[in-house]
Design a protein around this motif. Structure first.
Motif, mmCIF file in Angstrom:
data_model
loop_
_atom_site.group_PDB
_atom_site.id
_atom_site.type_symbol
_atom_site.label_atom_id
_atom_site.label_comp_id
_atom_site.label_asym_id
_atom_site.label_seq_id
_atom_site.Cartn_x
_atom_site.Cartn_y
_atom_site.Cartn_z
ATOM 1 N N ILE A 80 0.841 -1.204 0.000
ATOM 2 C CA ILE A 80 0.000 0.000 0.000
ATOM 3 C C ILE A 80 0.876 1.254 0.000
ATOM 4 N N ALA A 81 1.917 1.238 0.834
ATOM 5 C CA ALA A 81 2.833 2.386 0.896
ATOM 6 C C ALA A 81 3.548 2.575 -0.435
ATOM 7 N N GLU A 82 3.965 1.470 -1.078
ATOM 8 C CA GLU A 82 4.655 1.586 -2.363
ATOM 9 C C GLU A 82 3.745 2.172 -3.438
ATOM 10 N N LYS A 83 2.501 1.765 -3.461
ATOM 11 C CA LYS A 83 1.554 2.310 -4.445
ATOM 12 C C LYS A 83 1.424 3.819 -4.288
ATOM 13 N N LEU A 84 1.356 4.273 -3.038
ATOM 14 C CA LEU A 84 1.253 5.710 -2.777
ATOM 15 C C LEU A 84 2.490 6.442 -3.281
ATOM 16 N N LEU A 85 3.658 5.881 -3.017
ATOM 17 C CA LEU A 85 4.907 6.532 -3.410
ATOM 18 C C LEU A 85 5.074 6.555 -4.923
ATOM 19 N N ARG A 86 4.741 5.464 -5.596
ATOM 20 C CA ARG A 86 4.935 5.409 -7.053
ATOM 21 C C ARG A 86 3.924 6.272 -7.803
ATOM 22 N N LYS A 87 2.783 6.554 -7.183
ATOM 23 C CA LYS A 87 1.818 7.445 -7.814
ATOM 24 C C LYS A 87 2.229 8.910 -7.683
ATOM 25 N N ASN A 88 3.093 9.186 -6.710
ATOM 26 C CA ASN A 88 3.522 10.571 -6.461
ATOM 27 C C ASN A 88 5.045 10.638 -6.303
ATOM 28 N N PRO A 89 5.805 10.242 -7.317
ATOM 29 C CA PRO A 89 7.269 10.184 -7.178
ATOM 30 C C PRO A 89 7.917 11.537 -6.940
ATOM 31 N N GLY A 90 7.325 12.591 -7.452
ATOM 32 C CA GLY A 90 7.910 13.921 -7.283
ATOM 33 C C GLY A 90 7.836 14.420 -5.847
ATOM 34 N N ARG A 91 6.938 13.831 -5.053
ATOM 35 C CA ARG A 91 6.773 14.256 -3.648
ATOM 36 C C ARG A 91 7.360 13.225 -2.677
ATOM 37 N N ILE A 92 8.277 12.420 -3.164
ATOM 38 C CA ILE A 92 8.760 11.314 -2.338
ATOM 39 C C ILE A 92 9.495 11.777 -1.088
ATOM 40 N N THR A 93 10.122 12.955 -1.127
ATOM 41 C CA THR A 93 10.834 13.447 0.054
ATOM 42 C C THR A 93 9.859 13.764 1.188
ATOM 43 N N ILE A 94 8.620 14.094 0.837
ATOM 44 C CA ILE A 94 7.584 14.346 1.842
ATOM 45 C C ILE A 94 6.852 13.058 2.204
ATOM 46 N N LEU A 95 6.499 12.270 1.194
ATOM 47 C CA LEU A 95 5.663 11.088 1.419
ATOM 48 C C LEU A 95 6.424 9.916 2.031
ATOM 49 N N ALA A 96 7.699 9.744 1.679
ATOM 50 C CA ALA A 96 8.460 8.607 2.202
ATOM 51 C C ALA A 96 8.541 8.616 3.738
ATOM 52 N N PRO A 97 8.892 9.742 4.365
ATOM 53 C CA PRO A 97 8.918 9.736 5.833
ATOM 54 C C PRO A 97 7.542 9.537 6.456
ATOM 55 N N LEU A 98 6.495 10.019 5.777
ATOM 56 C CA LEU A 98 5.141 9.795 6.301
ATOM 57 C C LEU A 98 4.800 8.306 6.282
ATOM 58 N N CYS A 99 5.205 7.611 5.224
ATOM 59 C CA CYS A 99 4.944 6.168 5.121
ATOM 60 C C CYS A 99 5.696 5.394 6.205
ATOM 61 N N THR A 100 6.985 5.668 6.358
ATOM 62 C CA THR A 100 7.755 4.935 7.367
ATOM 63 C C THR A 100 7.288 5.293 8.778
ATOM 64 N N PHE A 101 6.876 6.537 8.972
ATOM 65 C CA PHE A 101 6.363 6.966 10.278
ATOM 66 C C PHE A 101 5.111 6.193 10.651
ATOM 67 N N PHE A 102 4.133 6.152 9.754
ATOM 68 C CA PHE A 102 2.865 5.501 10.092
ATOM 69 C C PHE A 102 2.989 3.983 10.156
ATOM 70 N N LEU A 103 3.927 3.397 9.422
ATOM 71 C CA LEU A 103 4.177 1.965 9.567
ATOM 72 C C LEU A 103 4.653 1.657 10.988
ATOM 73 N N THR A 104 5.548 2.488 11.495
ATOM 74 C CA THR A 104 6.043 2.299 12.859
ATOM 75 C C THR A 104 4.947 2.551 13.882
ATOM 76 N N VAL A 105 4.129 3.567 13.661
ATOM 77 C CA VAL A 105 3.015 3.853 14.576
ATOM 78 C C VAL A 105 2.090 2.640 14.676
ATOM 79 N N LEU A 106 1.814 2.003 13.558
ATOM 80 C CA LEU A 106 0.909 0.858 13.544
ATOM 81 C C LEU A 106 1.512 -0.360 14.236
#
Length: 483
Positions: A80-106
């Protein structure tokens, strides 16, 4: 003489932690045992109390998360996280930390991100973005989520220790401060990383690597992805069970009036010893333990089931449901990265916290005398202590368990301590943590680095920005809500 002895014993503690950190993994907790033995048998200090409540919670939470990983549920979350990142590659510097953050939160541990890191690097390279930008802050974010997870040791320990010291706070109330504060810190770090370093097409070192066909193939030849992996419905069901368990825990934490109540016998405060007719003398505590009710000495009271027990019951039950109904293999869970890293954390917290409690519990009065004026004038300065200890022991949970009781003994308010909670993450400072080292290895471009002088590494800038901003925001929110 006493001060000299205290300094020598402190050096024993610090040396044990330093040597343990050099070996890493289980050694951090095990070598702490050597320091503990020296304090107890060599210097005659009274042994402290190991943090059993926190350890039990970690075991239950890690077992549940490990079983979910064994079912394939973790693969679905990564997908799910990869799909989000590949749909928005130009914003990966913002989205990548959000993905790793919420994975850890869960999941409650930062070790779930190793599958995602190669994907972040792959997307960055194909978009022409310097991988250091998203990779550095994403590695930081994977650890930041620990103080924002309802099942992480740091959060549960903070609540348990705070409640026992008169600061009545629940897990949702902690998250109400830590989550927005840490998100602000991460976004500040991501913004600072957005144009960090030279663009790949203008980086002479990177361009020089591309001149070598072998290097070029190595850098651009990989295709890290999880999108081609078929996720069975049983794996998705395991994720739903896990999320349901988290919701149940949060609901119980929010509405503690619905928790079961039990009768218990406790000693009356300041009650004298009781003398029986045969001359035998028993303390009020001993009588309460023996369940003997004597007016004025012991009394019957009602206690509500504690949240640490709730978390353990819910997590173990969820793990069992996943094993029975979601095709999760217990053997596979034990060999998974989540369970193994969690057990390493158990040993680390067990050894470190017991060692620290042994030292500080024997010198509480001296610590209060030395630090009273400083913490009275600048109570927020305890954040510097938390940060420095974290640099040394590589565990946010261990920092909370070992240092929070000392902070309360110094008279620091609970609202202040909640406000400085983000400062317990400082082990990015020396880049020897597994997630940071793995991130460097995953970056095929070579832009994410440790640095020639050790401290000039790719994680220093985003780490310092995050801790500074998150602590300031958390402090303001805590003062607003709880002061």
């Amino acid at each position: 003489m006493e001060v000299t002895l205290m300094i020598v014993e402190l050096l024993v503690v610090l040396l044990a932690l330093y040597v343990g950190s050099r070996y890493g993994s289980l050694a951090l907790g095990a070598i702490s045992g050597i320091g503990l033995a020296l304090l107890v048998f060599g210097f005659g200090l009274k042994p402290g109390t190991p943090p059993t409540d926190v350890i039990y919670i970690i075991i239950a939470a890690v077992t549940c998360a490990g079983v979910m990983q064994a079912s394939g549920g973790m693969d679905w979350l990564i997908q799910i996280a990869e799909k989000l990142l590949r749909k928005n590659p130009g914003r990966i510097t913002i989205l990548a930390p959000l993905c790793t953050f919420f994975l850890t939160v869960l999941v409650g541990t930062g070790h779930v991100v190793y599958t995602l890191m190669p994907i972040i690097c792959d997307i960055s390279l194909k978009k022409g973005i310097r991988p250091e930008r998203p990779c550095g802050v994403a590695s930081i974010a994977s650890q930041v989520g620990i103080t924002c997870s309802p099942i992480a040791a740091a959060v549960v320990a903070f609540v348990t220790i705070s409640n026992s010291n008169g600061f009545d706070i629940t897990i949702p109330q902690v998250l109400m401060v830590s989550i927005p504060a840490c998100l602000c810190g991460l976004m500040a770090a991501a913004a600072a990383s957005y144009k960090r370093g030279k663009d790949l097409d203008k980086d002479p070192e990177f361009q020089k690597k591309l001149q070598d066909p072998v290097q070029r193939e190595y850098i651009y030849g990989g295709d890290a992805t999880t999108l081609d992996k078929e996720i069975p419905q049983s794996a998705k069901n395991a994720v739903f069970v896990f999320l349901g368990a988290l919701i149940v825990i949060v609901v119980f934490a929010c509405f503690q009036d619905i928790l079961p109540e039990y009768s218990t016998i406790k000693a009356v405060k300041d009650a004298p010893d009781f003398t029986f007719s045969d001359g035998t003398v028993a303390s009020a505590a001993a009588l309460a333990k023996a369940k003997v009710v004597i007016p004025g000495i012991t009394e019957v009271s009602t206690v509500r089931l504690k949240m640490n027990i709730i978390i353990q019951i819910v997590m173990i039950t969820a793990a069992a449901i996943m094993i029975l109904f979601c095709k999760a293999s217990p053997v596979k869970a034990v060999h998974g990265a989540v369970w193994q890293s969690g057990m390493v954390a158990v040993v680390a917290i067990f050894g470190i916290a017991w060692l620290a409690d042994t030292f500080f519990s024997n010198y509480t009065n001296q610590m209060q005398t030395m630090m009273k004026d400083l913490v009275s004038a600048y109570p927020w300065s305890i954040a510097l202590v938390f940060f420095l200890v974290s640099v040394l022991i590589n565990s946010q949970g261990a920092v909370v368990v070992s240092m929070l009781p000392l902070a309360y003994s110094l008279g620091i308010e609970g609202a202040v301590l909640l406000g400085v909670l983000p400062s317990v993450y400082g082990y990015f400072f020396i880049p020897n943590y597994p997630s940071d080292i793995a991130t460097v290895n995953f970056d095929r471009s070579g832009t994410t680095v440790i640095g020639k002088y050790l401290l000039n590494h790719s994680f220093m800038m985003p780490g310092l920005i995050h801790v500074t901003v998150a602590t300031l925001v958390a402090y303001a929110l805590s003062m607003l809500f709880f002061s």
